[in-house]
Design an enzyme around this catalytic site. Structure first.
Site, PDB file in Angstrom:
ATOM      1  N   ARG A 151      28.591  48.303  48.100  1.00 22.51           N
ATOM      2  CA  ARG A 151      29.337  49.035  47.243  1.00 22.51           C
ATOM      3  C   ARG A 151      29.405  48.281  46.072  1.00 22.51           C
ATOM      4  NH1 ARG A 151      31.708  50.252  52.113  1.00 22.51           N
ATOM      5  NH2 ARG A 151      31.536  51.934  52.994  1.00 22.51           N
ATOM      6  N   LYS A 175      35.914  48.907  52.893  1.00 26.30           N
ATOM      7  CA  LYS A 175      37.024  49.952  52.987  1.00 26.30           C
ATOM      8  C   LYS A 175      37.915  49.811  54.000  1.00 26.30           C
ATOM      9  CE  LYS A 175      34.665  53.723  50.196  1.00 26.30           C
ATOM     10  NZ  LYS A 175      34.306  55.211  50.214  1.00 26.30           N
ATOM     11  N   HIS A 249      25.594  52.980  43.684  1.00 33.89           N
ATOM     12  CA  HIS A 249      25.310  53.816  44.898  1.00 33.89           C
ATOM     13  C   HIS A 249      23.971  54.233  45.182  1.00 33.89           C
ATOM     14  CE1 HIS A 249      28.626  54.857  47.695  1.00 33.89           C
ATOM     15  NE2 HIS A 249      28.241  55.699  48.104  1.00 33.89           N
ATOM     16  N   ARG A 252      22.554  51.699  46.884  1.00 33.83           N
ATOM     17  CA  ARG A 252      22.850  51.481  48.294  1.00 33.83           C
ATOM     18  C   ARG A 252      22.104  52.636  49.255  1.00 33.83           C
ATOM     19  NH1 ARG A 252      27.470  50.449  51.506  1.00 33.83           N
ATOM     20  NH2 ARG A 252      28.446  52.139  52.771  1.00 33.83           N
ATOM     21  N   HIS A 275      29.562  51.810  57.644  1.00 35.43           N
ATOM     22  CA  HIS A 275      29.992  53.210  57.990  1.00 35.43           C
ATOM     23  C   HIS A 275      30.705  53.099  59.360  1.00 35.43           C
ATOM     24  CE1 HIS A 275      26.787  55.160  55.288  1.00 35.43           C
ATOM     25  NE2 HIS A 275      27.803  54.808  54.525  1.00 35.43           N
ATOM     26  N   TYR A 284      20.743  59.750  55.964  1.00 35.96           N
ATOM     27  CA  TYR A 284      19.401  59.036  55.462  1.00 35.96           C
ATOM     28  C   TYR A 284      18.154  59.306  56.366  1.00 35.96           C
ATOM     29  CZ  TYR A 284      22.857  56.239  52.575  1.00 35.96           C
ATOM     30  OH  TYR A 284      24.043  56.066  51.798  1.00 35.96           O
TER      31      TYR A 284
END
Length: 305
Positions: A151, A175, A249, A252, A275, A284
């Site tokens: 990110r 995150k 993004h 990404r 994730h 995806y």
């Protein structure tokens, strides 16, 4: 009843400390809740957030957002923040009943992530002038984003100590304080070595201190921000003749799509993207399905007719 300031501060601390959300995410949540507060005060429903106990007030707010031409996606995001606010305050005992539980978000059309084509990516790489220090930095940034899928915030937060060239990997602080490693291919490793040995010291010398430990330096010798990163990417596309605004993004998304299109396992992609839930990564697979459909129609003799 606690004041609005106390209620908002407690919610902010919960998001920052307990949930460990990024500062940008916390700011977004608070902005949405404050927007609701302004509405209920302006309409005379209540002066205090925690005294809003009638479901119809929230219904009036949703009607207000619709009348203000907000898209369903924006409305759903605002409602999610408001529901989180009241859910938290019910949990800690500041309210007895949370009437937002029964509120339903508007349906949001699921859109496939936007990706940059391999042709466009090649044009970018070819157009970067790596004879100049900023060009060398920009080439490394672009390659790092596309080759690892990290990110924008993760890239800007990187420190020198996070890079392990001997193991060809970089420690990413994701995150929720969840760390992971991403792999560096040989060319990317060499670009890192060149940047850290020669390019970064040149850029750092333009600033006020030589003791900055952040990895990426801006043209003034200071820390590269996410806003500065977006400016760099937009300029790279413009220089390459591709007048399309690109975001970190999008790179990404392109990273994940490229891996799946070339046979990578979905769980490997999940791990590399950081994730927590596999469902987040599964979006995806729709991209690869569309590519398969296109190739089928272009290749099978019956499908061509």
């Amino acid at each position: 009843m606690i004041s609005n300031e106390q209620a908002l501060k407690a919610f902010e601390d919960y998001l920052s400390i307990e949930k460990q959300y990024s500062s940008l995410t916390v700011k977004s949540y608070l902005t949405d809740v404050k927007g609701f507060l302004a509405f209920v005060q302006n309409e005379g429903f209540s002066d205090l957030l925690l005294e809003v106990t009638r479901e119809r007030v929230f219904g009036h707010y949703l009607n207000h957002l619709n009348a203000s031409n907000f898209q369903n996606k924006s409305i759903a995001r605002k409602l999610s923040a408001i529901k989180s606010f009241y859910k938290y305050h019910q949990r800690v005992g500041n309210i007895d009943v949370n009437v937002t539980i029964t509120l339903k978000s508007p349906k949001v059309e699921k859109r496939l992530p936007k990706v940059v084509s391999e042709k466009e990516l090649d044009l970018i790489f070819q157009s970067i002038d790596i004879q100049k220090p900023l060009g060398q930095r920009n080439y490394l940034i672009f390659d790092l984003l596309y080759s690892t899928g990290i990110r924008a915030s993760e890239l800007c937060n990187l420190s020198i100590s996070d890079v392990e060239l001997s193991r060809q990997r970089v420690l990413i602080h994701g995150k929720g304080s969840k760390d992971r490693y991403v792999i560096l291919h040989d060319k990317l490793t060499e670009s890192f070595r060149q940047y850290m040995t020669y390019t970064r010291p040149l850029l750092l010398a333009k600033g006020d201190t030589l003791f900055n430990q952040k990895l990426f330096i801006n043209y003034k010798g200071g820390v590269l921000t996410t806003r500065g990163l977006r400016v760099i990417l937009n300029q790279l596309f413009k220089d390459a003749g591709e007048f399309v605004k690109v975001s970190p993004h999008m790179l990404r998304h392109s990273f994940a799509s490229a891996l799946l299109n070339h046979g990578a396992d979905l769980r490997v992609v999940q791990e590399l993207l950081g994730h927590e839930n596999l469902k987040t990564t599964q979006v995806y697979t729709h991209l690869t399905t569309e590519k398969i459909r296109t190739l089928y129609k272009e290749s099978h003799p019956r499908a061509k007719k």
